[in-house]
Structures are given as structure tokens and as C-alpha cells.
Write a protein that holds these residues in place. Structure first.
Motif, PDB file in Angstrom:
ATOM      1  N   GLN A   6       2.256  26.117  35.323  1.00  0.00           N
ATOM      2  CA  GLN A   6       2.869  26.689  34.121  1.00  0.00           C
ATOM      3  C   GLN A   6       2.996  28.214  34.186  1.00  0.00           C
ATOM      4  O   GLN A   6       4.067  28.746  33.885  1.00  0.00           O
ATOM      5  CB  GLN A   6       2.083  26.270  32.876  1.00  0.00           C
ATOM      6  CG  GLN A   6       2.447  24.877  32.394  1.00  0.00           C
ATOM      7  CD  GLN A   6       1.820  24.552  31.059  1.00  0.00           C
ATOM      8  OE1 GLN A   6       0.690  24.943  30.781  1.00  0.00           O
ATOM      9  NE2 GLN A   6       2.534  23.825  30.235  1.00  0.00           N
ATOM     10  N   ARG A   9       5.735  29.122  36.595  1.00  0.00           N
ATOM     11  CA  ARG A   9       7.068  28.816  36.049  1.00  0.00           C
ATOM     12  C   ARG A   9       7.640  29.995  35.269  1.00  0.00           C
ATOM     13  O   ARG A   9       8.865  30.114  35.129  1.00  0.00           O
ATOM     14  CB  ARG A   9       6.967  27.580  35.153  1.00  0.00           C
ATOM     15  CG  ARG A   9       8.312  27.053  34.669  1.00  0.00           C
ATOM     16  CD  ARG A   9       8.149  25.934  33.681  1.00  0.00           C
ATOM     17  NE  ARG A   9       9.399  25.607  33.026  1.00  0.00           N
ATOM     18  CZ  ARG A   9       9.486  24.914  31.899  1.00  0.00           C
ATOM     19  NH1 ARG A   9       8.399  24.434  31.332  1.00  0.00           N
ATOM     20  NH2 ARG A   9      10.658  24.668  31.357  1.00  0.00           N
ATOM     21  N   VAL A  10       6.757  30.859  34.791  1.00  0.00           N
ATOM     22  CA  VAL A  10       7.203  32.039  34.043  1.00  0.00           C
ATOM     23  C   VAL A  10       8.119  32.896  34.910  1.00  0.00           C
ATOM     24  O   VAL A  10       9.063  33.516  34.411  1.00  0.00           O
ATOM     25  CB  VAL A  10       5.977  32.845  33.557  1.00  0.00           C
ATOM     26  CG1 VAL A  10       6.400  34.197  32.996  1.00  0.00           C
ATOM     27  CG2 VAL A  10       5.208  32.049  32.517  1.00  0.00           C
ATOM     28  N   ASP A  13      11.600  30.554  35.180  1.00  0.00           N
ATOM     29  CA  ASP A  13      12.299  30.302  33.923  1.00  0.00           C
ATOM     30  C   ASP A  13      11.492  30.889  32.767  1.00  0.00           C
ATOM     31  O   ASP A  13      10.812  30.170  32.043  1.00  0.00           O
ATOM     32  CB  ASP A  13      12.480  28.787  33.727  1.00  0.00           C
ATOM     33  CG  ASP A  13      13.290  28.448  32.481  1.00  0.00           C
ATOM     34  OD1 ASP A  13      13.896  29.377  31.894  1.00  0.00           O
ATOM     35  OD2 ASP A  13      13.311  27.272  32.081  1.00  0.00           O
ATOM     36  N   GLY A  17       9.557  28.777  30.227  1.00  0.00           N
ATOM     37  CA  GLY A  17       8.216  28.715  30.797  1.00  0.00           C
ATOM     38  C   GLY A  17       7.185  29.512  30.027  1.00  0.00           C
ATOM     39  O   GLY A  17       6.027  29.072  29.891  1.00  0.00           O
TER      40      GLY A  17
END
Length: 237
Positions: A6, A9-10, A13, A17
Motif C-alpha cells: 500500500q 502504491r503511493v 497511483d 493509493g
């Protein structure tokens, strides 16, 4: 693995994210990544740094060069190098987590002022996630340092030219400090901060992004323009 995926993912996206990571209260892995990357760049710099020219230049400026012995000069160079090693590790292990905690506290105060109270752990996640671009900067910097045989402080600042001042070139000291505030990684952090604050407090994204920009402008004005200018003025006297 979700706790690691997670935050990563930032980077890919941030619009989707960042809210997901904030809601899941992911702050441990971002802080560990930040500490590791900053410590790595600091450690590699201390190992590649040729401290002698910088130490000699400092002694000449203070007038001590004429009175110091060769043995004392060698000891001072070695001590300076060891301090750089300890300082680089300490910056990653202690300073950056404390910076994230301080930023979370500021966000908590801002959320209270705007009547948007939320759980502190969410704001801690926002702070930690917003510093991930800084971690990426230090990771890139560490790779660049590892490719160097020797390095100076001046050369270090030129390895990753991510701010406007490095691209514009010949500027006065004051304008160079102002241009340095327009930095790719810092602005990326600011965007993630705004997206995360919106997700944590329910504030509209546009308003939260504007608030993040204002906070960054205040920080840059004081820490990147004001204080360095005062230090240079003091050194000039």
C-alpha cells in the motif's frame, strides 16, 4: 505484504493509493523505508567524502590553519569524517522519524483549527507517506554517491539536480535559495500531503492541496530561504 504494498502504491497511483494507505493507517513501513534510505545516503557520503579540502578551507577561513600542526590536522580530518558517518546514520534513524512525528502534530493542530478532527494515527500515516518522495530522493542520491570515487560537499549538492536553482545555473545567493524551494521531490511530497490530509479529515481535495502548498511555502520560506540567509549574513560579519 499488504502493509508494504500500500505505501509503495503511493508512488504509482498517489490519487487512489494515498487515501487507501491513510485509511489503513500505514505509517510503519514508510518510516522504515525513509530511515533506511536516508541512513544509506548519509553513510555512503561519509565513506566517499574527501574531507581534507573542506576542513582546510574551514580552518583557513577561521585563521587556525597557520597555527595547527600536521598531526592535529590529520586528527581533525578523521574526526570530521567520523562525525559525518554518525550524523548520516542518526539523521535517518532519529531525525527523520521525529520530523514525521512533528509533521503529524502540525497536521493535528491544523485539523483542529479547521474543525476537522481525526485520529492521530491517520495523520501520522499522512506525514510518513508524504515523506516517501524524500526517501526516494535519498535512494537515488545513494546510488549516485556509490558511483563516485571521492566526493566533496559542493559536489554532493549537484549529484541529483532536482530543484529549479540547479537547472537555472548562475544566480545570486538569495535567488538561488528561492529557486531551491521549487524542488521536484518536495513538491511531490506536498501533493501527497494534501491528498492524505483530505482522506484523513474529509476535507475536499482542492482545499487540502491548497493548504499543503501554504504549509510548504511557510516551511520553505523559513527553513530554506530565511534561516540560510541569516546564517550567511552572520558569517559575512
Amino acid at each position: 505484504m499488504t502493509s508494504l504494498v500500500q505505501p509503495v502504491r503511493v508512488f504509482i497511483d498517489p490519487v487512489e493509493g494515498t487515501p487507501a494507505a491513510v485509511e489503513a493507517r500505514r505509517w510503519v513501513w514508510p518510516l522504515l523505508i525513509l530511515a533506511l534510505c536516508v541512513s544509506a545516503s548519509g553513510t555512503l557520503f561519509s565513506l566517499r567524502w574527501d574531507a581534507a579540502p573542506d576542513v582546510i578551507r574551514e580552518l583557513q577561513a577561521s585563521g587556525e590553519m597557520a597555527t595547527i600542526s600536521e598531526a592535529d590536522l590529520t586528527d581533525k580530518i578523521q574526526t570530521t569524517t567520523r562525525k559525518a558517518l554518525v550524523g548520516g546514520i542518526a539523521k535517518g534513524v532519529f531525525v527523520m522519524p521525529m520530523t514525521a512525528l512533528l509533521l503529524a502534530a502540525i497536521l493535528w493542530l491544523v485539523s483542529w483549527l479547521f474543525d476537522r478532527p481525526t485520529h492521530f494515527e491517520k495523520l501520522m500515516s499522512v506525514a510518513a507517506l508524504s515523506l516517501l518522495p524524500i526517501a526516494l530522493y535519498h535512494a537515488v542520491l545513494a546510488l549516485c554517491i556509490s558511483a563516485q570515487h571521492t566526493l566533496s560537499v559542493a559536489r554532493l549538492a549537484q549529484l541529483v539536480p532536482s530543484h529549479l536553482g540547479a537547472l537555472l545555473g548562475d544566480l545570486t545567493p538569495k535567488m538561488a535559495r528561492v529557486a531551491s524551494t521549487v524542488d521536484f521531490f518536495n513538491l511531490w511530497s506536498t501533493v501527497i500531503l494534501g491528498l492524505g490530509f483530505s482522506a484523513a479529515t474529509g476535507m475536499s481535495r482542492g482545499r487540502a492541496l491548497l493548504l499543503a502548498v501554504v504549509l510548504y511555502a511557510m516551511f520553505a520560506g523559513v527553513m530554506m530561504v530565511g534561516l540560510p540567509g541569516v546564517q550567511m549574513a552572520g558569517g559575512g560579519r
